[in-house]
Write an enzyme that holds these catalytic residues in place. Structure first.
Site, PDB file in Angstrom:
ATOM      1  N   ALA A 242       0.771  -1.101  -0.029  1.00 42.44           N
ATOM      2  CA  ALA A 242       0.088  -0.067   0.050  1.00 42.44           C
ATOM      3  C   ALA A 242       0.818   1.355  -0.050  1.00 42.44           C
ATOM      4  O   ALA A 242       1.890   1.151   0.547  1.00 42.44           O
ATOM      5  CB  ALA A 242      -0.947  -0.143   1.306  1.00 42.44           C
ATOM      6  N   PRO A 243       0.398   2.343  -0.920  1.00 44.87           N
ATOM      7  CA  PRO A 243      -0.669   2.397  -1.445  1.00 44.87           C
ATOM      8  C   PRO A 243      -1.049   1.817  -2.779  1.00 44.87           C
ATOM      9  O   PRO A 243      -2.098   2.110  -3.393  1.00 44.87           O
ATOM     10  CB  PRO A 243      -0.979   4.005  -1.263  1.00 44.87           C
ATOM     11  CG  PRO A 243       0.223   4.637  -1.524  1.00 44.87           C
ATOM     12  CD  PRO A 243       1.191   3.575  -0.717  1.00 44.87           C
ATOM     13  N   GLY A 245       1.379   2.326  -5.624  1.00 44.99           N
ATOM     14  CA  GLY A 245       2.104   2.777  -6.848  1.00 44.99           C
ATOM     15  C   GLY A 245       2.867   1.707  -7.505  1.00 44.99           C
ATOM     16  O   GLY A 245       2.912   1.330  -8.673  1.00 44.99           O
ATOM     17  N   ASP A 261      -0.197  -6.299   2.390  1.00 42.42           N
ATOM     18  CA  ASP A 261      -0.196  -5.370   3.212  1.00 42.42           C
ATOM     19  C   ASP A 261      -1.038  -5.979   4.456  1.00 42.42           C
ATOM     20  O   ASP A 261      -2.081  -6.289   4.191  1.00 42.42           O
ATOM     21  CB  ASP A 261      -0.718  -4.026   2.715  1.00 42.42           C
ATOM     22  CG  ASP A 261      -0.080  -2.840   3.529  1.00 42.42           C
ATOM     23  OD1 ASP A 261       1.109  -2.243   3.124  1.00 42.42           O
ATOM     24  OD2 ASP A 261      -0.666  -2.555   4.481  1.00 42.42           O
ATOM     25  N   CYS A 354      12.007   4.340   2.056  1.00 39.67           N
ATOM     26  CA  CYS A 354      11.877   5.694   1.752  1.00 39.67           C
ATOM     27  C   CYS A 354      12.696   6.386   3.186  1.00 39.67           C
ATOM     28  O   CYS A 354      11.942   7.289   3.766  1.00 39.67           O
ATOM     29  CB  CYS A 354      10.566   6.258   1.831  1.00 39.67           C
ATOM     30  SG  CYS A 354       9.129   5.671   2.988  1.00 39.67           S
TER      31      CYS A 354
END
Length: 422
Positions: A242-243, A245, A261, A354
């Site tokens: 998720a989300p 992409g 997820d 990230c």
């Protein structure tokens, strides 16, 4: 007085109270319906005001401290902060000050401070805009700035802080023809294939949104799937999906993707995006550690500190304090080991986070190579358009930072590496 302005500003102050007082994140608050009572334009305005105030919080506080003998209660202080950022960003003094006084007046606990709010903001309106321009770019909090300076040096961190303060443009990934997307929406065509819009307005009203021709995805976040290089017919597992992409990117390649997820709420976003774009994936709400099978390729976008996303999420350094880093690093290692056990011999796994912290990137790959005999890093997977060789790290991963592409609007901080199973 504009009631619309009061509603948006009141909601922005509520969001700040929750982030700064309760340590909650803006996406969590908005996902839980914090702005549902507002009209769409007020909802967007409230979110923008809260985001801009968090981004400029240090400057706002420096300006306000000259006019305050002591700090008022948090809600009043946040009313002052929102108003200060607006006034110093060109907001009309009459409307901003009047709405701030109105907000304080409506609460019995703070009504006695309306005179203070009025007096302080009149002074800010007179001198604040010029003071604002002279103040330094806001620094990250010490709990985050210190390890980043140790990793990259003070000059690089200052450049990252400048990127955070500037905010982020809107990046789009095309379902099909990237050139057609660029021709349709304009903007900039980034070297890695992303279309970037500086000023997009309401995303859902842009051409191609309802048809599912594209989705929002930061340029840096689109690269792990390019590194994975999915092929038609391959069975690919997208963990912590998720989300969605990256799931959409994999599905668009023709590969058979299964998305996992552990959050039903976040997985709802994946369903929504798949439906809008007409792409297909098997979706599983479940624990990464409970997944089984043998896969041609795996993408593990592991839970992390998200410190690479501050240019889009300025709430993060204010809502967190770094205390969860140790547990996250341990979880990443456990997930990585399990994901490798699901790979077919010769299969490949892209590990990404990230995060700006080497402990959640470079160090994880160095450690997993020591734990698994026959595991190698595929450096050739990083031979992609737009990748600067200087971004490739010693152990063979790709380190992205917010200050990269500064002349183009920056990018999220990210780390990724492609691991091959012997």
């Amino acid at each position: 007085m504009s009631q619309s302005g009061v509603y948006a500003r009141r909601s922005a102050v509520y969001l700040l109270d929750q982030v700064l007082g309760e340590g909650r994140l803006l996406p969590e608050l908005i996902g839980a319906g914090a702005l549902e009572q507002l009209q769409p334009e007020d909802r967007a305005r409230a979110q923008r005001l809260a985001t801009e105030t968090l981004r400029g919080l240090e400057r706002a506080d420096r300006i306000l401290q000259k006019h305050l003998k002591k700090n008022p209660p948090m809600t009043v202080r946040n009313v002052l902060r929102v108003a200060t950022v607006e006034l110093c960003s060109g907001g009309a003094a009459h409307g901003v000050v009047n709405d701030a006084v109105e907000l304080v007046s409506r609460n019995k606990g703070t009504a006695s401070m309306k005179g203070l709010v009025n007096a302080v903001l009149r002074k800010v309106a007179a001198t604040g805009p010029e003071e604002w321009k002279k103040l330094r770019v806001p620094h990250l909090p010490k709990w985050l700035r210190k390890p980043l300076v140790q990793a990259y040096g003070p000059e690089a961190v200052a450049a990252m802080e400048a990127a955070h303060f500037a905010g982020a443009p809107l990046d789009l990934t095309a379902k099909g023809d990237r050139g057609a997307l660029h021709r349709s929406l304009g903007g900039d065509f980034l070297p890695t294939g992303t279309v970037r819009l500086e000023s997009a307005g309401q995303v859902s009203t842009l051409p191609g949104f309802k048809r599912g021709s594209w989705w929002v995805q930061d340029a840096a976040a689109s690269l792990p799937v390019q590194v994975l290089a999915p092929k038609e017919g391959e069975k690919i597992l997208d963990l912590c999906a998720a989300p969605g992409g990256k799931t959409l990117q994999i599905a668009a390649s023709g590969a058979e993707v299964t998305s996992v997820d552990d959050s039903e709420l976040r997985m709802a976003r994946v369903y929504e995006n798949l439906k809008r774009t007409g792409l297909k994936s098997e979706c599983i709400v479940g624990d990464v550690m409970e997944q089984t099978g043998e896969w041609d390729a795996i993408l593990l976008d592991a839970p992390c500190s998200a410190t690479g996303t501050i240019r889009r999420h300025p709430d993060l350094p204010h809502a967190k304090d770094g205390s969860e880093f140790g547990a996250l690093i341990e979880l990443q290692a456990v997930m990585l080991d399990h994901a490798l056990s699901l790979l077919k011999p010769g299969g490949r796994l892209v590990f990404c986070t990230c995060s700006l912290l080497p402990d959640e990137g470079e160090c994880q790959v160095e450690d997993v190579l020591e734990r698994h005999e026959g595991l190698t890093v595929d450096r050739d997977a990083l031979n992609l358009d737009g990748i600067d060789p200087a971004w490739i790290t010693e152990e063979g991963g790709l380190r992205l930072r917010p200050d990269y592409w500064a002349d183009k609007g920056g990018m999220d901080g990210f780390y990724m590496a492609c691991l091959r199973k012997g």
